[in-house]
Design a protein around this motif. Structure first.
Motif, PDB file in Angstrom:
ATOM      1  N   ASP A   2       0.838  -1.193   0.000  1.00 31.44           N
ATOM      2  CA  ASP A   2       0.000   0.000   0.000  1.00 31.44           C
ATOM      3  C   ASP A   2       0.880   1.253   0.000  1.00 31.44           C
ATOM      4  O   ASP A   2       2.102   1.173   0.116  1.00 31.44           O
ATOM      5  N   ASP A   3       0.259   2.415  -0.132  1.00 32.65           N
ATOM      6  CA  ASP A   3       1.004   3.674  -0.246  1.00 32.65           C
ATOM      7  C   ASP A   3       1.894   3.940   0.960  1.00 32.65           C
ATOM      8  O   ASP A   3       2.998   4.463   0.821  1.00 32.65           O
ATOM      9  N   THR A   4       1.429   3.561   2.145  1.00 34.93           N
ATOM     10  CA  THR A   4       2.225   3.780   3.362  1.00 34.93           C
ATOM     11  C   THR A   4       3.507   2.951   3.318  1.00 34.93           C
ATOM     12  O   THR A   4       4.589   3.458   3.621  1.00 34.93           O
ATOM     13  N   ALA A   5       3.396   1.700   2.935  1.00 37.92           N
ATOM     14  CA  ALA A   5       4.574   0.820   2.856  1.00 37.92           C
ATOM     15  C   ALA A   5       5.515   1.270   1.748  1.00 37.92           C
ATOM     16  O   ALA A   5       6.739   1.204   1.905  1.00 37.92           O
ATOM     17  N   ILE A   6       4.957   1.741   0.646  1.00 35.18           N
ATOM     18  CA  ILE A   6       5.807   2.237  -0.447  1.00 35.18           C
ATOM     19  C   ILE A   6       6.572   3.469   0.003  1.00 35.18           C
ATOM     20  O   ILE A   6       7.775   3.605  -0.261  1.00 35.18           O
ATOM     21  N   GLU A   7       5.923   4.361   0.705  1.00 32.15           N
ATOM     22  CA  GLU A   7       6.602   5.563   1.205  1.00 32.15           C
ATOM     23  C   GLU A   7       7.683   5.196   2.220  1.00 32.15           C
ATOM     24  O   GLU A   7       8.772   5.778   2.219  1.00 32.15           O
ATOM     25  N   LYS A   8       7.406   4.221   3.062  1.00 32.73           N
ATOM     26  CA  LYS A   8       8.409   3.761   4.039  1.00 32.73           C
ATOM     27  C   LYS A   8       9.628   3.190   3.311  1.00 32.73           C
ATOM     28  O   LYS A   8      10.772   3.484   3.674  1.00 32.73           O
ATOM     29  N   ALA A   9       9.394   2.395   2.272  1.00 30.24           N
ATOM     30  CA  ALA A   9      10.499   1.845   1.477  1.00 30.24           C
ATOM     31  C   ALA A   9      11.291   2.967   0.813  1.00 30.24           C
ATOM     32  O   ALA A   9      12.518   2.934   0.776  1.00 30.24           O
ATOM     33  N   LYS A  10      10.583   3.964   0.306  1.00 29.31           N
ATOM     34  CA  LYS A  10      11.232   5.100  -0.369  1.00 29.31           C
ATOM     35  C   LYS A  10      12.161   5.858   0.573  1.00 29.31           C
ATOM     36  O   LYS A  10      13.246   6.285   0.190  1.00 29.31           O
ATOM     37  N   GLN A  11      11.738   6.009   1.811  1.00 25.44           N
ATOM     38  CA  GLN A  11      12.507   6.795   2.779  1.00 25.44           C
ATOM     39  C   GLN A  11      13.606   6.004   3.477  1.00 25.44           C
ATOM     40  O   GLN A  11      14.530   6.595   4.038  1.00 25.44           O
ATOM     41  N   ALA A  12      13.539   4.679   3.449  1.00 24.98           N
ATOM     42  CA  ALA A  12      14.471   3.838   4.214  1.00 24.98           C
ATOM     43  C   ALA A  12      15.942   4.177   4.003  1.00 24.98           C
ATOM     44  O   ALA A  12      16.692   4.294   4.978  1.00 24.98           O
ATOM     45  N   PRO A  13      16.420   4.354   2.781  1.00 23.86           N
ATOM     46  CA  PRO A  13      17.849   4.623   2.617  1.00 23.86           C
ATOM     47  C   PRO A  13      18.302   5.967   3.192  1.00 23.86           C
ATOM     48  O   PRO A  13      19.488   6.157   3.447  1.00 23.86           O
TER      49      PRO A  13
END
Length: 182
Positions: free
Chosen positions: A72-83
């Motif tokens: 979902d969008d929340t998990a995608i945003e979390k993945a985007k910010q992880a690095p």
């Protein structure tokens, strides 16, 4: 800090800021990784340093993986910010090869030792870090993007930078709960 204190007080620091290690400091960190125990002198590691645009590329790779899983969008945003939790991320890859006396597991452990050595070298030079693996290390999209196939493995992502918080005290553990003598 002497070597024993460095090991006994090791803590992961999850909030890291600029600057990241660079120049000779970074070279020392990478050289420490290259000194990991290495049965058979196979040098079964590769270090992929991500900073600046490299962090952006790693972010894109993680987003691709999350989308491939239908996140979902929340998990995608979390993945985007992880690095971007640190100014530098070093992906540590076990590059294995067949050897009759050195099983694959030993080569993976060697790459893990390299990760620990690099984290300790960073701390010894005034930086901090934390080691994360997580599901993305095993994800086919991430593996393909980092050219990891077969028995090779991403053993972790080592986040490095300048501490942005005070470290918690290292807990004292009762060795009798973890050690047995024969």
């Amino acid at each position: 800090m002497n070597a024993l204190d460095l090991l006994l007080q090791r803590r992961s620091i999850p909030r890291l800021a600029e600057p990241a290690p660079s120049g000779q400091t970074l070279e020392n960190i990478l050289q420490a990784g290259l000194r990991a125990p290495d049965h058979g002198a196979l040098t079964p590691w590769q270090f992929v340093v991500c900073e600046g645009e490299g962090l952006t590329r790693l972010s894109q790779i993680l987003v691709e993986a999350a989308k491939a899983d239908g996140a979902d969008d929340t998990a995608i945003e979390k993945a985007k910010q992880a690095p971007f939790r640190a100014p530098m991320v070093i992906a540590v890859i076990a590059r294995t090869r067949f050897h009759e006396k050195v099983p694959t597991i030993e080569q993976h452990i060697s790459a893990g030792c390299a990760t620990q050595a690099m984290q300790m070298a960073a701390v010894a030079q005034g930086f901090q870090g934390f080691w994360r693996t997580g599901t993305f290390a095993y994800h086919p999209v991430v593996r393909q993007a980092l050219d990891v196939d077969g028995d090779d493995a991403i053993v972790g992502f080592l986040y490095l930078g300048t501490p942005d918080c005070a470290p918690a005290n290292a807990p004292t553990r009762d060795t009798s709960k973890y050690v047995k003598y024969l």
